[in-house]
Design an enzyme around this catalytic site. Sequence first.
Site, PDB file in Angstrom:
ATOM      1  N   TYR A 173      -1.423  -1.047  10.646  1.00  0.00           N
ATOM      2  CA  TYR A 173      -1.798  -1.115   8.882  1.00  0.00           C
ATOM      3  C   TYR A 173      -0.506  -0.744   8.412  1.00  0.00           C
ATOM      4  O   TYR A 173       0.281  -1.409   7.208  1.00  0.00           O
ATOM      5  CB  TYR A 173      -3.004  -0.771   8.409  1.00  0.00           C
ATOM      6  N   SER A 183       0.812  -1.358   0.054  1.00  0.00           N
ATOM      7  CA  SER A 183       0.032  -0.107  -0.026  1.00  0.00           C
ATOM      8  C   SER A 183       0.888   1.247   0.068  1.00  0.00           C
ATOM      9  O   SER A 183       1.947   1.327   0.368  1.00  0.00           O
ATOM     10  CB  SER A 183      -0.942   0.216   1.108  1.00  0.00           C
TER      11      SER A 183
END
Length: 265
Positions: free
Chosen positions: A154, A140
């Site tokens: 995350y 990401s």
Amino acid sequence: MARRLVLITGASSGIGLAFARTYAANGWDVAVTARRAERLEKLVEEIRLRFGVEAYGLPADLSDASAPGALQEGILALGRTVDGLVNNAGYGQPGGFVGNPWESHRAFMQVMMLAPMELTHRFLPGMIEQKFGRVVNVSSLAGFLPASPGDTVYGPVKTFLTRFSQSLHLEVRDHGVHVSALCPGWTYSEFHDVIGTRSKLSKSIPQWWWMGADEVAREGYQACEANRAACVPGAPNKTVSALLKVLPDDWVMELVSGQLSKIHR
């Protein structure tokens, strides 16, 4: 010659589903895995009819530590070997570090970090032996950020996944194996619906910054075929990733914190 087989995790929706279609469109047989068996069945049927390749559904819950081994056994039972691997399964975990029980963090780390590593470790030797392989780890743009509040684990996990991919890329590039980290930004998928942030993000993030899952998967496929260690799809995301390399971490931390506070009001 028999068609190559790619195993794609988290393939029931979003980027994983788009990857399944992308690989099938490029002549690969596809093995898809996710928790939702009924969705896998529909996807398998679609791929067979639409693309004329073979497809297999292997339901699994990657939060279970035994799942990677079971997936390998399932592939062996089909009489196939894995030539490509897309580690895509993942989810967000809002609520902060202390706001979630430890078991939730453990399951999160199992799905997001340990399962991709183990699956790669299980299938990589066969790729090296045959001097052909493809591994895409879906990371990401968040992995380039120094820190952000709320979704505390995350970003760091995605940072690890990107660096792991880059290191592995160097380790196996002389063996005919391509390893790439795909680092998308805002992507239309079920990801934000599941964690309940879709409506707020739609109001806060301009439409031109969002990408479709199909476009993200195509860029990831092309990057891996070209043996690029990392791929940031989309011009806005490329600009952000470039800025993050030169801006001081303290500045970026404050910018991110301020933006997230607007989103989560």
